[in-house]
Write a protein that holds these residues in place. Structure first.
Motif, mmCIF file in Angstrom:
data_model
loop_
_atom_site.group_PDB
_atom_site.id
_atom_site.type_symbol
_atom_site.label_atom_id
_atom_site.label_comp_id
_atom_site.label_asym_id
_atom_site.label_seq_id
_atom_site.Cartn_x
_atom_site.Cartn_y
_atom_site.Cartn_z
ATOM 1 N N ARG A 235 0.815 -1.261 -0.038
ATOM 2 C CA ARG A 235 -0.055 0.103 -0.079
ATOM 3 C C ARG A 235 0.961 1.076 -0.099
ATOM 4 N NH1 ARG A 235 -3.148 -2.876 3.539
ATOM 5 N NH2 ARG A 235 -2.284 -1.692 5.246
ATOM 6 N N TRP A 239 0.969 4.090 -2.678
ATOM 7 C CA TRP A 239 0.406 5.494 -2.351
ATOM 8 C C TRP A 239 1.594 6.517 -2.737
ATOM 9 C CZ3 TRP A 239 -3.401 8.188 -0.677
ATOM 10 C CH2 TRP A 239 -3.306 9.756 -0.026
ATOM 11 N N LYS A 328 -7.483 0.136 -2.029
ATOM 12 C CA LYS A 328 -7.215 0.833 -0.908
ATOM 13 C C LYS A 328 -6.636 2.163 -0.951
ATOM 14 C CE LYS A 328 -7.713 -2.941 2.656
ATOM 15 N NZ LYS A 328 -6.769 -3.649 3.478
ATOM 16 N N VAL A 329 -5.891 2.097 -1.944
ATOM 17 C CA VAL A 329 -5.228 3.612 -2.252
ATOM 18 C C VAL A 329 -6.180 4.238 -3.075
ATOM 19 C CG1 VAL A 329 -3.321 4.589 -3.554
ATOM 20 C CG2 VAL A 329 -2.966 2.624 -2.000
ATOM 21 N N GLY A 331 -9.406 4.191 -2.915
ATOM 22 C CA GLY A 331 -10.373 4.769 -1.905
ATOM 23 C C GLY A 331 -9.998 5.966 -1.276
ATOM 24 N N ARG A 332 -8.536 5.783 -0.743
ATOM 25 C CA ARG A 332 -8.018 6.882 0.011
ATOM 26 C C ARG A 332 -7.881 8.116 -0.646
ATOM 27 N NH1 ARG A 332 -3.395 4.234 3.703
ATOM 28 N NH2 ARG A 332 -4.676 2.495 4.579
ATOM 29 N N THR A 334 -9.602 8.970 -3.518
ATOM 30 C CA THR A 334 -10.930 9.574 -3.555
ATOM 31 C C THR A 334 -11.223 10.299 -2.341
ATOM 32 O OG1 THR A 334 -11.351 7.773 -5.162
ATOM 33 C CG2 THR A 334 -13.153 8.940 -4.520
ATOM 34 N N LEU A 335 -11.240 9.697 -1.228
ATOM 35 C CA LEU A 335 -11.450 10.367 -0.104
ATOM 36 C C LEU A 335 -10.958 11.811 0.028
ATOM 37 C CD1 LEU A 335 -13.328 9.953 2.425
ATOM 38 C CD2 LEU A 335 -11.303 9.093 3.531
ATOM 39 N N VAL A 336 -9.588 11.908 -0.047
ATOM 40 C CA VAL A 336 -8.777 13.330 0.047
ATOM 41 C C VAL A 336 -9.126 14.091 -0.988
ATOM 42 C CG1 VAL A 336 -6.287 14.140 -0.077
ATOM 43 C CG2 VAL A 336 -6.816 12.017 1.187
ATOM 44 N N TRP A 380 -15.115 8.359 -8.652
ATOM 45 C CA TRP A 380 -14.921 7.152 -8.059
ATOM 46 C C TRP A 380 -15.231 6.019 -9.124
ATOM 47 C CZ3 TRP A 380 -12.406 4.182 -5.082
ATOM 48 C CH2 TRP A 380 -13.111 3.180 -4.500
#
Lengths: 519, 311
Positions: A235, A239, A328-329, A331-332, A334-336, A380
């Motif tokens: 991860r 990232w 997972k990266v 998702g992160r 997109t969140l940021v 997304w």
């Protein structure tokens, strides 16, 4: 070949024959639309508009004259040829300027002039030449500094978007033209200087700046502690390699756009029009960012191709764990991205919030949040396109982009077709219902296959399913609340919201990666 | 992850009837071979013979179209973690992540291998002269090869899999480091399977050998046995023969006039008797080098060293 210039021209043609076919196809598409055009036919205009965008993208790709090594760069093998640097630079620059001008003129007569008789032909001819030249210069000169390249490219794009807005509005157009006249020689000289220094082996950041960057890198990004697990290491790799630069670029891009528009708004009384333009540009920036991020995540961390390198393929991790590190990266990221977008909205609200003319007031149906939500849903969705790319069957980002674009165009046409037959609401209801059923069926098959092949543990699958369920419930609740009093019926909005969080694509990603890994 | 329950005498790598086709090209044609535990197994062959394709099957990067591949008794495609966790692989392409620093690369790779030996990794890093603060993209080709070698060795794998390990290494490093490491690993009871163009290197280091030509294994066995089964015979004829002599088991014939040299395999007594029946006597005999055997197997059948008018 009679001269070095002819050899370079031949090389560009030979390497990009596929692109020329795409160009020809898009022109034929534009010609057909012109021939069959009926006033107000939005579908035909959409087709022509898409073909035009594709042809501009392809033209930029053709005349980038960049070699695919580990990074895109000016073909350094040409430095060993017995020709002057001036010739090496002038050939692709001149061919590029001529090429983009011809493409632009073709579209002006096929599509733009019939649409808008007042289209500023001269300034935009200058504009596209300057844009291509700037792109070439940045690509060639910053090849060794990919993060800087992304950031500077976003800044340059923001500048060009701003110039386009000014040229279209005829407001202060002369200043924009002056700016373009300055950009052209500066970009050309930059390219000449950059390539000359590269050829002499003197193209590098000054030692002091390098030291500063090294210290910043060590303080901010350098990993000093060992990793607890292999999955955590993977991860971290994804990232560092694929997430940090696009996020920085998005932040800077939004900041520049916001500041630029606030300045523009200060000179103009039409806040509504400016906010509209702002929203479109922000949405375009988000879409571009999502595309770049998803391509970066889809490709291997140590190669330019979308397939796995032997280094990554031989990590003792299951294909599911490798794919989940990317997911997972994604998702992160997109969140940021949402957080950065939220900050930009906050900034904009604070500037224009009290004005009655702006389309963020309740009477306009909260336009900006809706557009933002749509853009991020698309973001997304694009990140969720990973399974398609993780197969490693698609050679490059350009093809991946065209494929995805084709998918969206096909979807648009399906909606248009159903809309004409049954009306928009029924069409959307049909598509959403079909989509949801397909999603659940595919997800059940994909996850059971993932479980059977031991690509992921049952615990991980269960945890993701729980996350999806919880997230979908939240999204459905938010969407229902937002739709009250709006133009769309609540069941439709609920169905649409239930489609947002990826489930089937997450299940398919490990299978796709395993397919690419064990060919 | 499945566990390896195979008894210690089983081969580490076992390939049975493996075939692979890329479009019209048959890259591997019914290949079968065994790599015994604790041996150094060299794989030689010309460019495009199928060596890398074979190694990719062992790694599970390619799935067998027909035939079987097992490593430690496991299928590398269905159980990549079980296999790759015990394999140290050095790729010919050295496609390491260029953006990482050397120390980050070590920490990153360490996370994947529970058996990672920090002290040994540090010892190798010093031995190879690799700066922990340097970025991988700033390393030279040789240094990249050393970094790849370090990563492959530091978790003390049961099987070392090298695809052209000498590529990019200078002769000193090749002889003093690579070969020493290969021998040490084998002496510790671990297995080395490597492909190489450097036949002298294979000859010095290997216990076992497989030779590939056009996707087929044409020769496989203990290196000493392979060499002993081949002979270099120099024949002298009373009068120069009109055409190159045809000897049963001859792989390559070169020379001219009255004297011809033949690389052949088969029983020595029978070969000498057949030469006598052709009117020639053996003036010199010896064991050919691996390079001579390789050239004989993959090269032209007849090499004329003199103009045909001399015949």
């Amino acid at each position: 070949m009679r001269s070095p210039a002819a050899a370079i021209a031949w090389e560009i043609w030979r390497k990009n024959r596929w692109g020329l076919w795409v160009l020809l196809g898009s022109f034929l598409c534009g010609l057909a639309v012109r021939f069959f055009d009926r006033p107000g036919d939005e579908v035909l205009q959409l087709i022509a508009g898409t073909a035009m965008v594709v042809s501009f993208v392809v033209t930029f790709a053709i005349f980038s004259y960049a070699e695919s090594g580990m990074q895109m760069s000016f073909p350094t093998r040409t430095f060993a040829l017995p020709v002057r640097t001036r010739l090496l630079v002038n050939c692709p620059v001149l061919l590029g300027v001529v090429g983009i001008t011809l493409v632009h003129l073709a579209w002006v007569f096929l599509f733009l002039l019939p649409l808008d008789a007042g289209y500023p032909l001269g300034p935009f001819t200058l504009y596209w030449a300057a844009a291509l030249l700037t792109f070439q210069t940045l690509l060639w000169c910053l090849a060794d500094y990919p993060k800087s390249f992304v950031v500077v490219l976003v800044l340059a794009m923001a500048l060009f978007v701003r110039l386009a807005v000014v040229l279209f509005e005829n407001h202060d157009a002369m200043r924009a033209i002056d700016c373009l006249i300055i950009v052209l020689p500066v970009a050309y000289l930059g390219a000449r200087l950059g390539i000359r220094q590269q050829r002499r082996g003197e193209w590098q950041i000054p030692a002091k700046a390098q030291l500063l960057m090294e210290v910043a890198n060590r303080k901010l990004l350098h990993r000093k502690r060992p990793f607890a697990t292999a999955a955590q290491a993977q991860r971290w790799m994804e990232w560092q390699r694929n997430a940090v630069a696009p996020l920085i670029a998005l932040g800077i891009g939004l900041l520049v756009v916001c500041i630029g528009f606030v300045r523009l708004a200060a000179l103009d009384d039409e806040f509504g029009a400016i906010t509209w333009a702002w929203s479109y540009i922000v949405c375009a920036l988000l879409t571009l960012w999502a595309f770049v991020t998803s391509v970066l995540l889809a490709r291997d961390a140590s190669s330019k191709s979308l397939a796995l390198s032997s280094f990554l393929a031989t990590r003792p991790l299951t294909s599911g764990e490798l794919a989940f590190a990317k997911i997972k990266v994604a998702g992160r990221v997109t969140l940021v991205g949402w957080i950065i977008f939220g900050v930009a909205l906050f900034f904009w609200f604070n500037f224009f919030g009290l004005h009655a003319d702006t389309p963020i007031t309740p009477r306009d149906g909260a336009l900006l949040p809706t557009m933002g939500f749509a853009a991020l849903a698309l973001a997304w969705h694009l990140v969720g396109a990973l399974p398609l790319w993780l197969t490693g069957k698609i050679e490059s980002a350009a093809w991946a982009g065209l494929l995805l674009l084709g998918g969206y165009i096909a979807l648009g046409h399906a909606i248009q077709f159903l809309d004409k037959r049954f009306g928009l609401l029924v069409a959307l209801s049909l598509l959403f219902t079909f989509g949801l059923i397909a999603k659940i069926l595919i997800a059940v098959w994909a996850f059971s296959e993932v479980n059977r092949r031991q690509l992921l543990s049952s615990r991980t699958i269960f945890k993701y399913f729980a996350f999806w369920l919880l997230g979908t419930i939240c999204l459905v609740t938010i969407a229902s609340a937002m739709s009250q009093g709006g133009g769309f019926p609540q069941p439709l909005v609920t169905l649409g919201a239930a489609l947002l969080l990826p489930l089937a694509r997450v299940g398919l990603a490990p299978l796709a990666l395993a397919w690419g890994r064990h060919r | 992850m499945k566990t390896d329950s195979s008894p210690p005498t089983d081969p580490v790598v076992e390939i049975k009837g493996l075939s692979r086709r890329f479009g019209a090209k048959l890259a591997l044609d019914n290949v079968s071979l065994c790599v015994p535990r604790g041996m150094v197994f060299g794989l030689v062959g010309e460019n495009g013979a199928g060596k890398t394709t074979l190694i990719k099957h062992v790694l599970g990067s390619l799935k067998a179209q027909s035939g079987e591949v097992s490593v430690f008794g496991l299928d590398p495609v269905t159980d990549p973690v079980g296999v790759l966790g015990r394999v140290g692989y050095l790729s010919e392409q050295r496609d390491l992540p260029l953006w990482m620093r050397m120390d980050e690369l070590l920490r990153y790779t360490q996370a994947f291998y529970p058996t990672w030996d920090v002290g040994y990794a540090e010892q190798l890093r010093r031995q190879f002269g690799l700066d922990p603060a340097s970025k991988i993209k700033s390393l030279s080709r040789g240094e990249c090869a050393k970094a790849g070698l370090l990563l492959a060795l530091a978790h003390r794998p049961d099987l070392l899999l090298f695809d052209e390990p000498s590529s990019g290494l200078d002769p000193v490093v090749r002889r003093d480091i690579l070969e020493a490491i290969i021998r040490t690993v084998a002496d510790e009871g671990r297995t080395v399977f490597f492909s190489s163009h450097m036949l002298d290197e294979v000859e010095r280091v290997s216990d076992h050998l497989a030779m590939m030509v056009n996707g087929k294994v044409v020769l496989c066995g203990l290196l000493d046995a392979v060499k002993e089964s081949h002979h270099r015979l120099t024949l002298r004829f009373g009068t120069a023969p009109a055409r190159p002599p045809s000897l049963a088991g001859a792989l390559i014939v070169h020379g001219g006039g009255q004297e011809w040299t033949v690389i052949c395999n088969g029983a020595l007594g029978e070969l000498i008797a057949e030469a006598a029946s052709l009117g020639a006597r053996v003036v010199e005999q010896g064991v050919p080098s691996l390079e001579e055997i390789f050239v004989a197997r993959v090269g032209a059948r007849v090499l004329r060293t003199q103009p045909s008018s001399d015949l």
